[in-house]
Design a protein around this motif. Structure first.
Motif, PDB file in Angstrom:
ATOM      1  N   ARG A   1       0.572  -2.874   5.814  1.00 16.20           N
ATOM      2  CA  ARG A   1      -0.047  -1.578   6.106  1.00 16.20           C
ATOM      3  C   ARG A   1       0.792  -0.392   5.661  1.00 16.20           C
ATOM      4  O   ARG A   1       0.254   0.589   5.142  1.00 16.20           O
ATOM      5  CB  ARG A   1      -0.324  -1.480   7.599  1.00 16.20           C
ATOM      6  CG  ARG A   1      -1.061  -0.225   7.972  1.00 16.20           C
ATOM      7  CD  ARG A   1      -1.554  -0.284   9.373  1.00 16.20           C
ATOM      8  NE  ARG A   1      -2.314   0.928   9.654  1.00 16.20           N
ATOM      9  CZ  ARG A   1      -2.554   1.376  10.843  1.00 16.20           C
ATOM     10  NH1 ARG A   1      -2.114   0.719  11.894  1.00 16.20           N
ATOM     11  NH2 ARG A   1      -3.250   2.476  11.024  1.00 16.20           N
ATOM     12  N   HIS A   2       2.096  -0.450   5.886  1.00 12.44           N
ATOM     13  CA  HIS A   2       2.919   0.740   5.685  1.00 12.44           C
ATOM     14  C   HIS A   2       4.005   0.627   4.611  1.00 12.44           C
ATOM     15  O   HIS A   2       4.662   1.620   4.320  1.00 12.44           O
ATOM     16  CB  HIS A   2       3.605   1.131   7.000  1.00 12.44           C
ATOM     17  CG  HIS A   2       2.648   1.534   8.071  1.00 12.44           C
ATOM     18  ND1 HIS A   2       1.872   2.670   7.989  1.00 12.44           N
ATOM     19  CD2 HIS A   2       2.320   0.946   9.240  1.00 12.44           C
ATOM     20  CE1 HIS A   2       1.123   2.773   9.067  1.00 12.44           C
ATOM     21  NE2 HIS A   2       1.365   1.732   9.846  1.00 12.44           N
ATOM     22  N   HIS A   3       4.205  -0.546   4.064  1.00 13.34           N
ATOM     23  CA  HIS A   3       5.337  -0.707   3.153  1.00 13.34           C
ATOM     24  C   HIS A   3       4.954  -1.250   1.783  1.00 13.34           C
ATOM     25  O   HIS A   3       5.819  -1.704   1.029  1.00 13.34           O
ATOM     26  CB  HIS A   3       6.405  -1.590   3.809  1.00 13.34           C
ATOM     27  CG  HIS A   3       6.949  -0.975   5.067  1.00 13.34           C
ATOM     28  ND1 HIS A   3       7.867   0.043   5.064  1.00 13.34           N
ATOM     29  CD2 HIS A   3       6.661  -1.215   6.368  1.00 13.34           C
ATOM     30  CE1 HIS A   3       8.137   0.395   6.307  1.00 13.34           C
ATOM     31  NE2 HIS A   3       7.413  -0.344   7.116  1.00 13.34           N
TER      32      HIS A   3
ATOM     33  N   GLU B   1       2.637  -5.031   9.512  1.00 10.46           N
ATOM     34  CA  GLU B   1       3.357  -3.773   9.288  1.00 10.46           C
ATOM     35  C   GLU B   1       3.748  -3.620   7.823  1.00 10.46           C
ATOM     36  O   GLU B   1       3.606  -2.540   7.225  1.00 10.46           O
ATOM     37  CB  GLU B   1       4.601  -3.727  10.176  1.00 10.46           C
ATOM     38  CG  GLU B   1       5.367  -2.446  10.098  1.00 10.46           C
ATOM     39  CD  GLU B   1       4.686  -1.269  10.782  1.00 10.46           C
ATOM     40  OE1 GLU B   1       5.134  -0.132  10.543  1.00 10.46           O
ATOM     41  OE2 GLU B   1       3.719  -1.469  11.538  1.00 10.46           O
TER      42      GLU B   1
ATOM     43  N   SER C   1      12.050  -5.127  13.700  1.00  9.59           N
ATOM     44  CA  SER C   1      12.657  -4.880  12.388  1.00  9.59           C
ATOM     45  C   SER C   1      13.328  -6.126  11.819  1.00  9.59           C
ATOM     46  O   SER C   1      13.383  -6.314  10.602  1.00  9.59           O
ATOM     47  CB  SER C   1      13.663  -3.727  12.468  1.00  9.59           C
ATOM     48  OG  SER C   1      14.712  -4.065  13.354  1.00  9.59           O
TER      49      SER C   1
ATOM     50  N   ILE D   1      11.677  -0.960   2.978  1.00 11.72           N
ATOM     51  CA  ILE D   1      11.269  -0.838   4.379  1.00 11.72           C
ATOM     52  C   ILE D   1      12.235   0.025   5.134  1.00 11.72           C
ATOM     53  O   ILE D   1      13.285   0.331   4.767  1.00 11.72           O
ATOM     54  CB  ILE D   1      11.126  -2.204   5.105  1.00 11.72           C
ATOM     55  CG1 ILE D   1      12.198  -3.182   4.726  1.00 11.72           C
ATOM     56  CG2 ILE D   1       9.797  -2.758   4.964  1.00 11.72           C
ATOM     57  CD1 ILE D   1      12.116  -4.475   5.488  1.00 11.72           C
TER      58      ILE D   1
END
Length: 93
Positions: free
Chosen positions: A66-68, A63, A23, A93
């Motif tokens: 792909r996801h944010h 990441e 993170s 995020i």
């Protein structure tokens, strides 16, 4: 692959555990991209030759893409890849 080829990566015979949570890398990358608007992929790896940091940054970028909602563009074939912030300014995020 080009990132690791351009670097003289530290070579050790032991496995190194990184205390840095994923993170933290994601927050750093996201903040940089939001502030600058368009950031060269290779610029994230300048100034480090530590394999665990290179891997952490690479995974953070994946990441975010792909996801944010972060985006990537490559204007020319085999050219530099750029990371861009989400088109939706409200994405977090």
């Amino acid at each position: 692959s080009r990132v690791l080829q351009k670097k003289t990566v530290e070579r050790t015979s032991s496995i190194r555990y990184s205390e840095t949570p994923q993170s933290v890398y994601m927050d750093r990358v996201a903040q940089t991209v939001r502030e600058q608007g368009r950031v060269a992929f290779s610029s994230f790896f300048e100034g480090t030759n530590q394999r665990h940091r290179i891997i952490g940054l690479f995974l953070a970028i994946l990441e975010l893409l792909r996801h944010h909602g972060f985006r990537a563009e490559q204007p020319t074939a085999y050219g530099e890849i750029y990371v861009l912030p989400p088109a939706d300014a409200a994405a977090t995020i």
